[in-house]
Motif scaffolding. Sequence first.
Motif, short mmCIF file in Angstrom:
data_model
loop_
_atom_site.label_atom_id
_atom_site.label_comp_id
_atom_site.label_asym_id
_atom_site.label_seq_id
_atom_site.Cartn_x
_atom_site.Cartn_y
_atom_site.Cartn_z
N MET A 1 0.84 -1.18 0.00
CA MET A 1 0.00 0.00 0.00
C MET A 1 0.89 1.24 0.00
SD MET A 1 -2.93 -1.16 2.81
CE MET A 1 -3.53 0.49 3.02
N PRO A 2 1.15 1.78 -1.18
CA PRO A 2 1.94 3.01 -1.23
C PRO A 2 1.31 4.12 -0.39
CG PRO A 2 1.69 2.06 -3.41
CD PRO A 2 0.79 1.28 -2.50
N ASP A 3 2.14 4.99 0.14
CA ASP A 3 1.68 6.05 1.05
C ASP A 3 1.08 7.26 0.34
OD1 ASP A 3 2.43 4.72 3.37
OD2 ASP A 3 4.47 5.50 3.27
N ASP A 4 1.02 7.25 -0.98
CA ASP A 4 0.65 8.46 -1.71
C ASP A 4 -0.85 8.62 -1.96
OD1 ASP A 4 0.48 6.35 -3.48
OD2 ASP A 4 1.43 7.41 -5.14
N ARG A 5 -1.69 7.87 -1.25
CA ARG A 5 -3.13 7.99 -1.47
C ARG A 5 -3.92 7.49 -0.28
NH1 ARG A 5 -5.44 2.84 -4.54
NH2 ARG A 5 -7.22 3.75 -3.55
N HIS A 6 -5.23 7.74 -0.32
CA HIS A 6 -6.16 7.26 0.70
C HIS A 6 -6.71 5.90 0.27
CE1 HIS A 6 -9.33 7.39 3.74
NE2 HIS A 6 -10.12 6.89 2.80
N TYR A 7 -6.94 5.01 1.25
CA TYR A 7 -7.49 3.68 1.00
C TYR A 7 -8.77 3.48 1.80
CZ TYR A 7 -2.95 2.49 -0.99
OH TYR A 7 -1.83 2.46 -1.77
N ASP A 8 -9.77 2.92 1.15
CA ASP A 8 -10.96 2.44 1.84
C ASP A 8 -10.74 0.95 2.11
OD1 ASP A 8 -12.48 4.86 1.80
OD2 ASP A 8 -12.87 4.51 -0.33
N VAL A 9 -10.67 0.60 3.39
CA VAL A 9 -10.32 -0.76 3.80
C VAL A 9 -11.52 -1.41 4.47
CG1 VAL A 9 -8.78 -2.14 5.27
CG2 VAL A 9 -7.91 -0.07 4.16
N VAL A 10 -11.79 -2.67 4.11
CA VAL A 10 -12.80 -3.47 4.78
C VAL A 10 -12.07 -4.59 5.51
CG1 VAL A 10 -14.75 -5.05 4.49
CG2 VAL A 10 -14.64 -2.94 3.15
N ASP A 11 -12.34 -4.69 6.80
CA ASP A 11 -11.81 -5.77 7.63
C ASP A 11 -12.92 -6.81 7.76
OD1 ASP A 11 -10.61 -7.42 9.50
OD2 ASP A 11 -10.20 -5.82 10.94
N PHE A 12 -12.84 -7.89 6.98
CA PHE A 12 -13.87 -8.92 6.93
C PHE A 12 -13.62 -9.94 8.05
CE2 PHE A 12 -15.37 -13.05 5.30
CZ PHE A 12 -16.69 -12.76 5.11
N GLY A 13 -14.60 -10.09 8.93
CA GLY A 13 -14.42 -10.94 10.10
C GLY A 13 -13.64 -10.21 11.17
N SER A 14 -14.02 -8.99 11.43
CA SER A 14 -13.21 -8.08 12.25
C SER A 14 -13.34 -8.25 13.75
CB SER A 14 -13.57 -6.62 11.89
OG SER A 14 -14.93 -6.37 12.21
N ARG A 15 -14.38 -8.95 14.21
CA ARG A 15 -14.64 -9.02 15.66
C ARG A 15 -13.46 -9.64 16.39
NH1 ARG A 15 -16.88 -12.36 19.63
NH2 ARG A 15 -17.05 -14.06 18.16
N MET A 16 -13.09 -8.99 17.47
CA MET A 16 -11.99 -9.47 18.31
C MET A 16 -12.57 -10.16 19.53
SD MET A 16 -9.24 -8.64 16.71
CE MET A 16 -8.00 -8.88 17.97
N ALA A 17 -12.36 -11.46 19.61
CA ALA A 17 -12.87 -12.22 20.76
C ALA A 17 -11.94 -12.09 21.96
CB ALA A 17 -13.04 -13.69 20.37
N ARG A 18 -10.66 -11.86 21.67
CA ARG A 18 -9.66 -11.72 22.73
C ARG A 18 -8.93 -10.40 22.58
NH1 ARG A 18 -6.51 -16.31 20.82
NH2 ARG A 18 -8.24 -17.09 19.65
N GLU A 19 -8.20 -10.04 23.60
CA GLU A 19 -7.38 -8.83 23.54
C GLU A 19 -6.27 -9.03 22.52
OE1 GLU A 19 -7.95 -5.85 25.02
OE2 GLU A 19 -9.83 -6.84 25.56
N GLY A 20 -5.81 -7.95 21.98
CA GLY A 20 -4.72 -8.00 21.01
C GLY A 20 -4.89 -6.92 19.98
N ASP A 21 -3.89 -6.78 19.15
CA ASP A 21 -3.93 -5.77 18.10
C ASP A 21 -4.94 -6.15 17.02
OD1 ASP A 21 -1.99 -4.30 19.36
OD2 ASP A 21 -0.36 -5.02 18.10
N THR A 22 -5.60 -5.16 16.49
CA THR A 22 -6.53 -5.35 15.39
C THR A 22 -5.85 -4.91 14.10
OG1 THR A 22 -7.40 -3.11 15.54
CG2 THR A 22 -8.46 -4.79 16.94
N HIS A 23 -6.48 -5.21 12.98
CA HIS A 23 -5.96 -4.70 11.72
C HIS A 23 -6.01 -3.17 11.72
CE1 HIS A 23 -7.21 -8.82 10.10
NE2 HIS A 23 -5.89 -8.80 10.21
N ARG A 24 -7.00 -2.63 12.39
CA ARG A 24 -7.11 -1.16 12.53
C ARG A 24 -5.86 -0.62 13.24
NH1 ARG A 24 -12.44 1.22 12.53
NH2 ARG A 24 -13.16 -0.91 12.73
#
Length: 130
Positions: A1-24
């Motif tokens: 993902m080059p830094d020169d633009r904006h991205y619309d990102v979908v995190d499919f299956g995003s729910r976090m059941a446990r603590e930890g870092d998210t894709h966000r």
Amino acid sequence: MPDDRHYDVVDFGSRMAREGDTHRDMLAGRDCSILGVDLLGGRNVDVIMKQPYNVPIPSNSADVVITGQVFEHVPFFFTSLLELQRILRPGGLVFMTVPSRGHQHNVYDCWRFYPDGMRAMAAFGAFRLE
């Protein structure tokens, strides 16, 4: 993902059941908007899917789809794959992680994926592997 633009990102299956870092969390500092989609509400979920295999967002609306450790829990994963293709803009990217081995790690744990399986999924969804 080059830094020169904006991205619309979908995190499919995003729910976090446990603590930890998210894709966000992993994309913090990047120029992107992130929409978390899952069947169940919870931490990191913005949109709840009312029906499996039907992501309630418009076609061609995501530059990037991220799905991590989700497809092994999807009984008809080819249907979900086509749904990701539907929401992805032309030239968009899908980043998918799935297990290739290991013990059952959830009550509902259907699949393990090997390199040939990933190639088959890409061919079925008309994705180009990189």
